[in-house]
Design an enzyme around this catalytic site. Structure first.
Site, short mmCIF file in Angstrom:
data_model
loop_
_atom_site.label_atom_id
_atom_site.label_comp_id
_atom_site.label_asym_id
_atom_site.label_seq_id
_atom_site.Cartn_x
_atom_site.Cartn_y
_atom_site.Cartn_z
N LYS A 1 0.68 -1.33 0.02
CA LYS A 1 0.08 -0.05 0.06
C LYS A 1 0.83 1.35 -0.13
O LYS A 1 0.40 2.48 -0.49
CB LYS A 1 -0.97 0.03 1.24
CG LYS A 1 -2.24 -0.86 0.98
CD LYS A 1 -3.12 -0.61 2.10
CE LYS A 1 -4.36 -1.36 1.95
NZ LYS A 1 -5.58 -1.01 2.90
N ASP B 1 -10.50 3.98 0.96
CA ASP B 1 -10.84 3.64 2.28
C ASP B 1 -11.72 4.67 3.01
O ASP B 1 -12.59 4.51 3.84
CB ASP B 1 -9.63 3.29 3.06
CG ASP B 1 -9.25 1.88 3.18
OD1 ASP B 1 -9.88 1.11 2.35
OD2 ASP B 1 -7.99 1.33 3.25
P1 NAP Z 1 -1.89 -1.78 11.11
O1 NAP Z 1 -1.43 -0.61 10.31
O2 NAP Z 1 -1.18 -2.94 11.54
O3 NAP Z 1 -2.32 -1.19 12.83
C1 NAP Z 1 -2.81 -2.45 13.75
C2 NAP Z 1 -3.32 -1.49 14.77
O4 NAP Z 1 -3.86 -2.22 15.87
C3 NAP Z 1 -2.41 -0.56 15.59
O5 NAP Z 1 -2.77 0.58 16.09
C4 NAP Z 1 -1.82 -1.52 16.51
O6 NAP Z 1 -0.96 -0.63 17.73
C5 NAP Z 1 -3.08 -1.99 17.11
N1 NAP Z 1 -2.67 -3.59 17.65
C6 NAP Z 1 -2.49 -4.52 17.07
N2 NAP Z 1 -2.32 -5.34 18.06
C7 NAP Z 1 -2.46 -4.99 19.36
C8 NAP Z 1 -2.59 -5.34 20.61
N3 NAP Z 1 -2.47 -6.65 21.01
N4 NAP Z 1 -3.06 -4.52 21.51
C9 NAP Z 1 -3.33 -3.19 21.29
N5 NAP Z 1 -3.21 -2.68 20.04
C10 NAP Z 1 -2.93 -3.63 19.04
O7 NAP Z 1 -3.40 -2.43 10.69
P2 NAP Z 1 -4.49 -1.56 9.81
O8 NAP Z 1 -4.20 -1.69 8.31
O9 NAP Z 1 -4.64 -0.19 10.46
O10 NAP Z 1 -5.89 -2.61 10.11
C11 NAP Z 1 -6.06 -2.57 11.45
C12 NAP Z 1 -7.56 -3.37 11.33
O11 NAP Z 1 -8.60 -2.93 10.47
C13 NAP Z 1 -7.29 -4.76 11.05
O12 NAP Z 1 -8.20 -5.45 11.81
C14 NAP Z 1 -7.92 -4.79 9.35
O13 NAP Z 1 -8.56 -6.07 9.23
C15 NAP Z 1 -9.10 -3.78 9.90
N6 NAP Z 1 -9.48 -3.14 8.61
C16 NAP Z 1 -10.69 -3.12 8.10
C17 NAP Z 1 -10.95 -2.81 6.69
C18 NAP Z 1 -12.32 -2.77 6.24
O14 NAP Z 1 -12.53 -2.39 5.18
N7 NAP Z 1 -13.42 -3.24 6.97
C19 NAP Z 1 -10.02 -1.97 6.06
C20 NAP Z 1 -8.86 -1.55 6.58
C21 NAP Z 1 -8.52 -2.45 7.94
P3 NAP Z 1 0.37 -0.52 17.93
O15 NAP Z 1 0.58 0.76 17.01
O16 NAP Z 1 0.83 -0.40 19.22
O17 NAP Z 1 1.31 -1.72 17.39
#
Ligand code: NAP
Length: 276
Positions: free
Chosen positions: A65, A100
């Site tokens: 991305k 998004d």
């Molecule tokens: P990302 O960039 O990897 O960010 C992950 C986030 O989750 C960070 O803020 C991370 O905190 C936090 N996190 C992960 N494990 C954790 C834990 N054990 N305790 C507390 N915080 C934790 O991922 P992303 O792309 O933003 O995606 C995040 C979520 O959104 C995913 O579940 C994804 O499937 C979902 N999503 C859905 C859509 C949709 O179309 N519905 C679109 C995009 C994403 P840290 O910064 O502290 O690591």
């Protein structure tokens, strides 16, 4: 035949083909949407041959991305997010955009009719890529303040640097107290997703009319959404964002604007249930 694809590494999990091939069939378009596994070291070569491979464009997912940003011409929204999820050809060039923001907002508006965050604070849990899209949507919708609680506070602080004074980083341990006057709570963390730890949060301080959104769609109904529903809050699950973010890509590649219908939702829900 018009063709598009989704590129990522790995890519087997992607549900985008279900969505786009449903619309192609529904709208009677002679087209195909397929998965293409592309390793990071192959990305530049793949994109430079996208047109020769017969593609009108593609979706981009993890881990590309941000890398595609250097290989295609980003539009204003991709520049704001510093990431792209949709590539298409225009004026003879490969362009990059991000759908998004509109996917999140369209899904929320569809699930909570009449929803407005104008002049009110909102709370975003998480500070990753998905949080950026949510923050931009909320800024554009006129939120007074966006509190960002993240396990790693520094990442929330980075977002304040990127998006300005309306972003207020919140210590992860203090997230429950910071809910008392918000109009919306959004979970953008991975917590609550199948195979991940659960999200521990109390909704006690959340105003009764505040909406609750969870970007996670595996499971389709997260514990956060269940708890919010039980407490009488309007809710929005993550599947709607996935469906709505696909609309503009389809229109760019295949020339017709598709609809997010109950039939499409049921099809994707069935796939999520089958594989979880
Ligand atoms: P990302 O960039 O990897 O960010 C992950 C986030 O989750 C960070 O803020 C991370 O905190 C936090 N996190 C992960 N494990 C954790 C834990 N054990 N305790 C507390 N915080 C934790 O991922 P992303 O792309 O933003 O995606 C995040 C979520 O959104 C995913 O579940 C994804 O499937 C979902 N999503 C859905 C859509 C949709 O179309 N519905 C679109 C995009 C994403 P840290 O910064 O502290 O690591």
């Amino acid at each position: 035949m018009k063709r598009a694809c989704v590129i990522g590494w790995p890519i087997a999990h992607s549900r985008s083909p279900i969505i786009h091939n449903f619309w192609l069939q529904e709208l009677g378009i002679d087209g195909l949407y397929e998965k293409q596994p592309v390793k990071p070291e192959e990305l530049a070569q793949f994109l430079s041959s996208l047109h020769e491979r017969g593609y009108s464009g593609c979706n981009v997912t993890i881990p590309h991305k941000e890398a595609v940003f250097q290989l295609a011409k980003p539009d204003a929204i991709a520049k704001r997010l510093r990431a792209a999820n949709t590539l298409y050809f225009a004026d003879g060039e490969l362009q990059a955009t991000n759908t998004d923001v509109e996917g999140f907002w369209a899904s929320l508006k569809a699930d909570v009719p009449g929803f407005s965050i104008e002049g009110k604070p909102a709370m975003v849990l998480g500070a990753g890529g998905a949080a950026r899209a949510v923050i931009v949507a909320l800024l554009d919708a006129g939120a007074a303040e966006i509190r960002v609680a993240n396990r790693t506070l520094g990442r929330a602080e980075e977002l304040a640097g990127l998006f300005g004074d309306k972003i207020k980083p919140v210590d992860w341990a203090k997230k429950d107290q910071a809910l008392s006057d918000v109009g919306l709570l959004v979970n953008t963390t991975a917590l609550g997703m199948e195979g991940q730890p659960s999200l521990e949060i109390s909704l006690e301080n959340l105003p009764p009319k505040a909406a609750v959104s969870d970007l996670i769609y595996v499971p389709l109904q997260t514990r956060l959404i269940e708890a919010a529903q039980e407490a009488g809050h309007p809710v929005s699950g993550g599947l709607g964002m996935l469906l709505h973010q696909a609309v503009r890509g389809f229109e760019l590649w295949f020339g017709k604007r598709p609809q997010v219908t109950p039939a499409l939702r049921s099809l994707v829900e069935a796939d999520v249930r089958r594989k979880s």
